[in-house]
Design a protein around this motif. Structure first.
Motif, mmCIF file in Angstrom:
data_model
loop_
_atom_site.group_PDB
_atom_site.id
_atom_site.type_symbol
_atom_site.label_atom_id
_atom_site.label_comp_id
_atom_site.label_asym_id
_atom_site.label_seq_id
_atom_site.Cartn_x
_atom_site.Cartn_y
_atom_site.Cartn_z
ATOM 1 N N LEU A 1 0.820 -1.213 0.000
ATOM 2 C CA LEU A 1 0.000 0.000 0.000
ATOM 3 C C LEU A 1 0.855 1.265 0.000
ATOM 4 O O LEU A 1 0.539 2.229 -0.713
ATOM 5 N N LEU A 2 1.912 1.280 0.779
ATOM 6 C CA LEU A 2 2.792 2.456 0.800
ATOM 7 C C LEU A 2 3.391 2.708 -0.585
ATOM 8 O O LEU A 2 3.475 3.853 -1.034
ATOM 9 N N ARG A 3 3.776 1.641 -1.263
ATOM 10 C CA ARG A 3 4.308 1.773 -2.620
ATOM 11 C C ARG A 3 3.240 2.345 -3.557
ATOM 12 O O ARG A 3 3.501 3.249 -4.340
ATOM 13 N N ARG A 4 2.019 1.839 -3.442
ATOM 14 C CA ARG A 4 0.933 2.323 -4.304
ATOM 15 C C ARG A 4 0.586 3.791 -4.018
ATOM 16 O O ARG A 4 0.291 4.544 -4.937
ATOM 17 N N PHE A 5 0.576 4.177 -2.745
ATOM 18 C CA PHE A 5 0.334 5.583 -2.407
ATOM 19 C C PHE A 5 1.338 6.466 -3.131
ATOM 20 O O PHE A 5 0.989 7.482 -3.723
ATOM 21 N N THR A 6 2.607 6.089 -3.064
ATOM 22 C CA THR A 6 3.673 6.873 -3.680
ATOM 23 C C THR A 6 3.533 6.884 -5.200
ATOM 24 O O THR A 6 3.629 7.934 -5.835
ATOM 25 N N GLU A 7 3.289 5.715 -5.784
ATOM 26 C CA GLU A 7 3.143 5.612 -7.247
ATOM 27 C C GLU A 7 2.004 6.475 -7.771
ATOM 28 O O GLU A 7 2.083 7.008 -8.872
ATOM 29 N N HIS A 8 0.947 6.590 -7.007
ATOM 30 C CA HIS A 8 -0.235 7.338 -7.464
ATOM 31 C C HIS A 8 -0.238 8.788 -6.992
ATOM 32 O O HIS A 8 -1.226 9.492 -7.144
ATOM 33 N N GLY A 9 0.882 9.219 -6.419
ATOM 34 C CA GLY A 9 1.022 10.621 -6.041
ATOM 35 C C GLY A 9 0.121 11.062 -4.897
ATOM 36 O O GLY A 9 -0.329 12.213 -4.879
ATOM 37 N N ALA A 10 -0.143 10.186 -3.961
ATOM 38 C CA ALA A 10 -0.987 10.543 -2.819
ATOM 39 C C ALA A 10 -0.385 11.726 -2.068
ATOM 40 O O ALA A 10 0.818 11.791 -1.860
ATOM 41 N N ARG A 11 -1.232 12.672 -1.697
ATOM 42 C CA ARG A 11 -0.766 13.851 -0.958
ATOM 43 C C ARG A 11 -0.442 13.519 0.481
ATOM 44 O O ARG A 11 0.427 14.122 1.094
ATOM 45 N N LEU A 12 -1.152 12.576 1.046
ATOM 46 C CA LEU A 12 -0.942 12.193 2.436
ATOM 47 C C LEU A 12 -0.552 10.720 2.475
ATOM 48 O O LEU A 12 -1.336 9.861 2.110
ATOM 49 N N VAL A 13 0.672 10.448 2.857
ATOM 50 C CA VAL A 13 1.154 9.077 2.967
ATOM 51 C C VAL A 13 1.505 8.826 4.435
ATOM 52 O O VAL A 13 2.413 9.470 4.960
ATOM 53 N N PRO A 14 0.787 7.911 5.079
ATOM 54 C CA PRO A 14 1.069 7.648 6.493
ATOM 55 C C PRO A 14 2.387 6.896 6.653
ATOM 56 O O PRO A 14 2.874 6.267 5.712
ATOM 57 N N ASP A 15 2.932 6.941 7.855
ATOM 58 C CA ASP A 15 4.116 6.130 8.119
ATOM 59 C C ASP A 15 3.660 4.680 8.311
ATOM 60 O O ASP A 15 2.468 4.399 8.468
ATOM 61 N N GLU A 16 4.611 3.754 8.267
ATOM 62 C CA GLU A 16 4.283 2.326 8.364
ATOM 63 C C GLU A 16 3.499 1.980 9.623
ATOM 64 O O GLU A 16 2.538 1.226 9.572
ATOM 65 N N LYS A 17 3.911 2.529 10.746
ATOM 66 C CA LYS A 17 3.255 2.211 12.023
ATOM 67 C C LYS A 17 1.784 2.645 12.000
ATOM 68 O O LYS A 17 0.899 1.900 12.421
ATOM 69 N N THR A 18 1.513 3.851 11.500
ATOM 70 C CA THR A 18 0.137 4.358 11.440
ATOM 71 C C THR A 18 -0.707 3.521 10.494
ATOM 72 O O THR A 18 -1.838 3.136 10.826
ATOM 73 N N LEU A 19 -0.178 3.223 9.316
ATOM 74 C CA LEU A 19 -0.930 2.432 8.348
ATOM 75 C C LEU A 19 -1.206 1.025 8.885
ATOM 76 O O LEU A 19 -2.314 0.511 8.763
ATOM 77 N N ARG A 20 -0.227 0.410 9.494
ATOM 78 C CA ARG A 20 -0.401 -0.923 10.071
ATOM 79 C C ARG A 20 -1.497 -0.890 11.149
ATOM 80 O O ARG A 20 -2.355 -1.768 11.212
ATOM 81 N N HIS A 21 -1.487 0.147 11.968
ATOM 82 C CA HIS A 21 -2.508 0.273 13.015
ATOM 83 C C HIS A 21 -3.903 0.428 12.396
ATOM 84 O O HIS A 21 -4.860 -0.235 12.829
ATOM 85 N N LEU A 22 -4.042 1.287 11.389
ATOM 86 C CA LEU A 22 -5.354 1.503 10.768
ATOM 87 C C LEU A 22 -5.877 0.246 10.082
ATOM 88 O O LEU A 22 -7.064 -0.062 10.158
ATOM 89 N N LEU A 23 -4.991 -0.477 9.402
ATOM 90 C CA LEU A 23 -5.413 -1.714 8.739
ATOM 91 C C LEU A 23 -5.848 -2.765 9.759
ATOM 92 O O LEU A 23 -6.881 -3.427 9.581
ATOM 93 N N SER A 24 -5.079 -2.921 10.817
ATOM 94 C CA SER A 24 -5.438 -3.879 11.859
ATOM 95 C C SER A 24 -6.736 -3.466 12.549
ATOM 96 O O SER A 24 -7.609 -4.301 12.815
ATOM 97 N N LEU A 25 -6.855 -2.188 12.824
ATOM 98 C CA LEU A 25 -8.068 -1.655 13.444
ATOM 99 C C LEU A 25 -9.289 -1.962 12.580
ATOM 100 O O LEU A 25 -10.296 -2.482 13.063
ATOM 101 N N ALA A 26 -9.207 -1.668 11.293
ATOM 102 C CA ALA A 26 -10.333 -1.916 10.391
ATOM 103 C C ALA A 26 -10.649 -3.410 10.296
ATOM 104 O O ALA A 26 -11.820 -3.810 10.318
ATOM 105 N N PHE A 27 -9.614 -4.228 10.191
ATOM 106 C CA PHE A 27 -9.820 -5.667 10.068
ATOM 107 C C PHE A 27 -10.534 -6.220 11.300
ATOM 108 O O PHE A 27 -11.566 -6.885 11.186
ATOM 109 N N TYR A 28 -9.987 -5.954 12.463
ATOM 110 C CA TYR A 28 -10.575 -6.528 13.678
ATOM 111 C C TYR A 28 -11.931 -5.906 14.015
ATOM 112 O O TYR A 28 -12.829 -6.601 14.495
#
Length: 97
Positions: free
Chosen positions: A13-40
């Motif tokens: 996902l971080l690679r895709r954010f960068t490839e698509h020019g996302a304005r806001l790219v979270p750090d790994e820890k934040t993204l991992r937390h959000l994905l786990s939060l959403a999943f559970y």
């Protein structure tokens, strides 16, 4: 994309954010937390029903723009914790179209 547990999904996902020019790219820890939060939280039940919700990571400025006028963010007087329990509890108040 193959099905992956959130930890394996983060680098992709971080690679895709960068490839698509996302304005806001979270750090790994934040993204991992959000994905786990959403999943559970998606496995939770509230008031006897499965929960449905949407999480969005964006800048405050984007929420005020007309481009995102289809979203009605919930604003709270005090900050809420980003926990599975809290998302499950708040999910019935959100509207998924």
């Amino acid at each position: 994309m193959d099905l992956q547990f959130p930890d394996a999904l983060v680098p992709d996902l971080l690679r895709r954010f960068t490839e698509h020019g996302a304005r806001l790219v979270p750090d790994e820890k934040t993204l991992r937390h959000l994905l786990s939060l959403a999943f559970y939280a998606s496995l939770g039940r509230e008031e006897g029903r499965s929960v449905q919700f949407a999480l969005m990571l964006t800048e405050d400025e984007a929420l005020r723009s007309r481009a995102l006028n289809c979203w009605a963010p919930l604003r709270f007087a005090t900050r809420r914790p980003a926990t599975v329990k809290e998302v499950v509890k708040l999910a019935p108040a959100s509207v998924i179209a």
